[in-house]
Structures are given as structure tokens and as C-alpha cells.
Design a protein around this motif. Structure first.
Motif, PDB file in Angstrom:
ATOM      1  N   GLN A   1       0.821  -1.208   0.000  1.00 38.03           N
ATOM      2  CA  GLN A   1       0.000   0.000   0.000  1.00 38.03           C
ATOM      3  C   GLN A   1       0.860   1.265   0.000  1.00 38.03           C
ATOM      4  O   GLN A   1       0.545   2.228  -0.714  1.00 38.03           O
ATOM      5  N   VAL A   2       1.922   1.277   0.772  1.00 40.78           N
ATOM      6  CA  VAL A   2       2.826   2.432   0.798  1.00 40.78           C
ATOM      7  C   VAL A   2       3.501   2.593  -0.570  1.00 40.78           C
ATOM      8  O   VAL A   2       3.609   3.711  -1.088  1.00 40.78           O
ATOM      9  N   ALA A   3       3.923   1.495  -1.173  1.00 45.48           N
ATOM     10  CA  ALA A   3       4.561   1.559  -2.491  1.00 45.48           C
ATOM     11  C   ALA A   3       3.590   2.098  -3.542  1.00 45.48           C
ATOM     12  O   ALA A   3       3.965   2.940  -4.370  1.00 45.48           O
ATOM     13  N   GLU A   4       2.346   1.633  -3.515  1.00 47.23           N
ATOM     14  CA  GLU A   4       1.343   2.116  -4.464  1.00 47.23           C
ATOM     15  C   GLU A   4       1.071   3.602  -4.274  1.00 47.23           C
ATOM     16  O   GLU A   4       0.983   4.354  -5.250  1.00 47.23           O
ATOM     17  N   ALA A   5       0.912   4.026  -3.041  1.00 45.23           N
ATOM     18  CA  ALA A   5       0.663   5.445  -2.760  1.00 45.23           C
ATOM     19  C   ALA A   5       1.857   6.301  -3.197  1.00 45.23           C
ATOM     20  O   ALA A   5       1.682   7.391  -3.750  1.00 45.23           O
ATOM     21  N   THR A   6       3.051   5.793  -2.974  1.00 43.90           N
ATOM     22  CA  THR A   6       4.260   6.522  -3.370  1.00 43.90           C
ATOM     23  C   THR A   6       4.327   6.657  -4.876  1.00 43.90           C
ATOM     24  O   THR A   6       4.621   7.743  -5.399  1.00 43.90           O
ATOM     25  N   ARG A   7       4.055   5.585  -5.586  1.00 46.67           N
ATOM     26  CA  ARG A   7       4.077   5.626  -7.054  1.00 46.67           C
ATOM     27  C   ARG A   7       3.034   6.619  -7.575  1.00 46.67           C
ATOM     28  O   ARG A   7       3.316   7.418  -8.464  1.00 46.67           O
ATOM     29  N   ARG A   8       1.833   6.602  -7.013  1.00 48.43           N
ATOM     30  CA  ARG A   8       0.792   7.560  -7.433  1.00 48.43           C
ATOM     31  C   ARG A   8       1.243   8.992  -7.180  1.00 48.43           C
ATOM     32  O   ARG A   8       1.043   9.869  -8.028  1.00 48.43           O
ATOM     33  N   LEU A   9       1.838   9.234  -6.030  1.00 44.68           N
ATOM     34  CA  LEU A   9       2.319  10.576  -5.710  1.00 44.68           C
ATOM     35  C   LEU A   9       3.383  11.019  -6.710  1.00 44.68           C
ATOM     36  O   LEU A   9       3.306  12.114  -7.273  1.00 44.68           O
ATOM     37  N   LEU A  10       4.376  10.165  -6.934  1.00 39.73           N
ATOM     38  CA  LEU A  10       5.457  10.529  -7.849  1.00 39.73           C
ATOM     39  C   LEU A  10       4.956  10.734  -9.277  1.00 39.73           C
ATOM     40  O   LEU A  10       5.476  11.584 -10.001  1.00 39.73           O
ATOM     41  N   ASP A  11       3.962   9.972  -9.668  1.00 31.96           N
ATOM     42  CA  ASP A  11       3.394  10.124 -11.019  1.00 31.96           C
ATOM     43  C   ASP A  11       2.564  11.385 -11.167  1.00 31.96           C
ATOM     44  O   ASP A  11       2.424  11.900 -12.265  1.00 31.96           O
ATOM     45  N   SER A  12       2.011  11.887 -10.058  1.00 29.97           N
ATOM     46  CA  SER A  12       1.091  13.013 -10.177  1.00 29.97           C
ATOM     47  C   SER A  12       1.706  14.378  -9.887  1.00 29.97           C
ATOM     48  O   SER A  12       1.150  15.393 -10.324  1.00 29.97           O
ATOM     49  N   VAL A  13       2.810  14.438  -9.178  1.00 25.96           N
ATOM     50  CA  VAL A  13       3.416  15.750  -8.908  1.00 25.96           C
ATOM     51  C   VAL A  13       4.317  16.165 -10.068  1.00 25.96           C
ATOM     52  O   VAL A  13       4.886  15.327 -10.749  1.00 25.96           O
ATOM     53  N   THR A  14       4.397  17.465 -10.258  1.00 22.72           N
ATOM     54  CA  THR A  14       5.244  17.975 -11.337  1.00 22.72           C
ATOM     55  C   THR A  14       6.642  18.278 -10.803  1.00 22.72           C
ATOM     56  O   THR A  14       6.800  18.596  -9.626  1.00 22.72           O
ATOM     57  N   ARG A  15       7.593  18.155 -11.667  1.00 21.63           N
ATOM     58  CA  ARG A  15       8.976  18.448 -11.284  1.00 21.63           C
ATOM     59  C   ARG A  15       9.182  19.950 -11.224  1.00 21.63           C
ATOM     60  O   ARG A  15       8.586  20.704 -11.973  1.00 21.63           O
ATOM     61  N   PRO A  16      10.063  20.398 -10.313  1.00 17.88           N
ATOM     62  CA  PRO A  16      10.375  21.830 -10.271  1.00 17.88           C
ATOM     63  C   PRO A  16      11.035  22.271 -11.573  1.00 17.88           C
ATOM     64  O   PRO A  16      11.723  21.497 -12.214  1.00 17.88           O
ATOM     65  N   ARG A  17      10.837  23.506 -11.895  1.00 15.19           N
ATOM     66  CA  ARG A  17      11.418  24.024 -13.154  1.00 15.19           C
ATOM     67  C   ARG A  17      12.791  24.542 -12.959  1.00 15.19           C
ATOM     68  O   ARG A  17      13.292  24.984 -12.080  1.00 15.19           O
TER      69      ARG A  17
END
Length: 67
Positions: free
Chosen positions: A51-67
Motif C-alpha cells: 500500500q505504501v509503495a502504491e501510494a508513493t508511485r501515485r504521488l510521484l506520477d502526479s506531482v510535477t517536477r520543479p522548473r
């Protein structure tokens, strides 16, 4: 929180799934206070890691990288 957890997002992109799972394992170990669960708690421990791995993957996929 846990010094052994490595940064999972950097200039080169998102870490691979195995690195995310390893960070999730470290997190669950830290939070639970167990390095390894007893047989009785093994299923709950593994479910928490997933569950932690899935939540982490969703977070990383949804946040944008700093410019």
C-alpha cells in the motif's frame, strides 16, 4: 524520518519500482518498530508495504517536477 530511504525523484526522473518498494519496506519497518514481522503479522506487514509503495508511485506520477 528514515535516513536509509533514498530520494525517489530527481533530475533523472522517478526511481524504478524496486527502489520504491525498498523505501516502502524501510518506512513500514520504522513505523511498526519491527525489522521483520512475526509469522502472525507477516501478511499485514507485506500488505502495508504494498500500500505504501502504491501510494508513493501515485504521488510521484502526479506531482510535477520543479522548473
Amino acid at each position: 524520518m528514515c535516513r536509509s530511504i533514498k530520494r525517489l525523484r530527481g533530475p533523472e526522473g522517478i526511481a524504478p519500482d524496486d527502489a520504491i518498494r525498498e523505501a516502502s519496506l524501510q518506512y513500514v519497518r520504522k513505523v511498526s518498530g519491527f525489522r521483520a514481522p512475526s509469522r502472525r503479522n507477516e501478511e499485514a506487514f507485506e500488505e502495508a508495504i504494498e500500500q505504501v509503495a502504491e501510494a508513493t508511485r501515485r504521488l510521484l506520477d502526479s506531482v510535477t517536477r520543479p522548473r
